[in-house]
Design an enzyme around this catalytic site. Structure first.
Site, mmCIF file in Angstrom:
data_model
loop_
_atom_site.group_PDB
_atom_site.id
_atom_site.type_symbol
_atom_site.label_atom_id
_atom_site.label_comp_id
_atom_site.label_asym_id
_atom_site.label_seq_id
_atom_site.Cartn_x
_atom_site.Cartn_y
_atom_site.Cartn_z
ATOM 1 N N CYS A 228 0.826 -1.208 0.000
ATOM 2 C CA CYS A 228 0.000 0.000 0.000
ATOM 3 C C CYS A 228 0.864 1.264 0.000
ATOM 4 O O CYS A 228 0.381 2.350 -0.338
ATOM 5 C CB CYS A 228 -0.963 -0.007 1.174
ATOM 6 S SG CYS A 228 -0.179 -0.225 2.786
ATOM 7 N N HIS A 229 2.145 1.121 0.360
ATOM 8 C CA HIS A 229 3.036 2.285 0.344
ATOM 9 C C HIS A 229 3.340 2.771 -1.076
ATOM 10 O O HIS A 229 3.843 3.877 -1.256
ATOM 11 C CB HIS A 229 4.347 1.954 1.062
ATOM 12 C CG HIS A 229 5.097 0.805 0.453
ATOM 13 N ND1 HIS A 229 4.811 -0.513 0.768
ATOM 14 C CD2 HIS A 229 6.095 0.765 -0.463
ATOM 15 C CE1 HIS A 229 5.618 -1.305 0.083
ATOM 16 N NE2 HIS A 229 6.410 -0.565 -0.676
#
Length: 262
Positions: A228-229
């Site tokens: 998700c980064h």
């Protein structure tokens, strides 16, 4: 505890090892949120549940896990699992451990099916994520470790040293159908690259669901492994990372350096 998981540790055992029981207690309280003896007891209860699920009688599992009486075992088990050993026999066991990383310790959890939790230990939403895992999987949580958690630790070490771009450990995501679609799409963002929330929304066929994508991104319980980064703002800004924007920046730097991205 790793080599003798069923051993009932006492303060005298720590003293014999040249350790201060008070210092050990403070370290476990700070690191794991419980005393050394509480950690040890919870771990033994988890081991006992595993044995019961494999077919051992409750009495044998209790005594072989260091408990002096069946009544004492039952009371301790009910506090941990929210039910009696027989009532919770079919509940999945989630083993929890901490993994050291260059960006701070992470809490990892796994069932027999795979990794179900990987969060930075200081994330404010960690208690919420732990509760979601418990509710979604209907599980019993206890400290412990197994081959999956050892593999996760090894793959994270390779990732942070630039020797791994893809994680291979089995995952248990357990989200809504929409969340599952978003998380699957996050896994398709190439190592060393980024995508905007709007791009992710378009790729899953929901171009107007940008905010919902952002929420699903924030609800990801498998940090780093489900990347998700790699999702950033439409203007290229780093936004919305539960582990802290400084970690998001560093993760992208690790990947950019390993991938040769300037």
């Amino acid at each position: 505890m790793d080599t003798e998981p069923a051993r009932r540790w006492r303060d005298g055992d720590l003293v014999a090892l040249g350790l201060s029981p008070a210092r050990v207690r403070r370290w476990f309280q700070h690191t794991h949120g419980m005393s050394f003896h509480g950690y040890s007891r919870s771990r033994r209860l988890g081991e006992a549940l595993g044995r019961i699920q494999e077919g051992d009688p409750v009495t044998r599992a209790a005594l072989d896990s260091g408990f002096d009486s069946l009544s004492g075992f039952g009371e301790a088990f009910e506090r941990l699992a929210g039910g009696s050993p027989s009532a919770r026999k079919g509940a999945p066991l989630v083993r929890l451990t901490r993994i050291a990383t260059p960006l701070g310790p992470m809490v990892a959890g796994e069932t027999d099916a795979g990794l179900c939790l990987l969060e930075f230990a200081d994330r404010r939403m960690l208690p919420t994520q732990l509760e979601r895992v418990r509710r979604t999987l209907g599980c019993v949580r206890a400290p412990g470790a197994n081959d999956v958690l050892s593999a996760v630790a090894g793959e994270l070490e390779e990732y942070f040293t630039g020797r791994r771009s893809v994680f291979t450990v089995p995952l248990v995501t357990a989200g809504t159908p929409f969340q599952e679609r978003v998380w699957a799409e996050l896994g398709r963002i190439p190592f060393g690259e980024t995508a905007s929330y709007a791009e992710v929304a378009r790729r899953i066929g929901r171009p107007s669901a940008v905010r919902a994508v952002a929420r699903a991104n924030g609800d990801n319980r498998l940090a780093v492994v489900i990347p998700c980064h790699r999702v950033i703002g439409a203007d290229g800004s780093l936004t919305g990372y539960g582990g802290g924007l400084w970690r998001k920046r560093r993760l992208l730097e690790v990947e950019g350096s390993a991938a040769g991205v300037s």
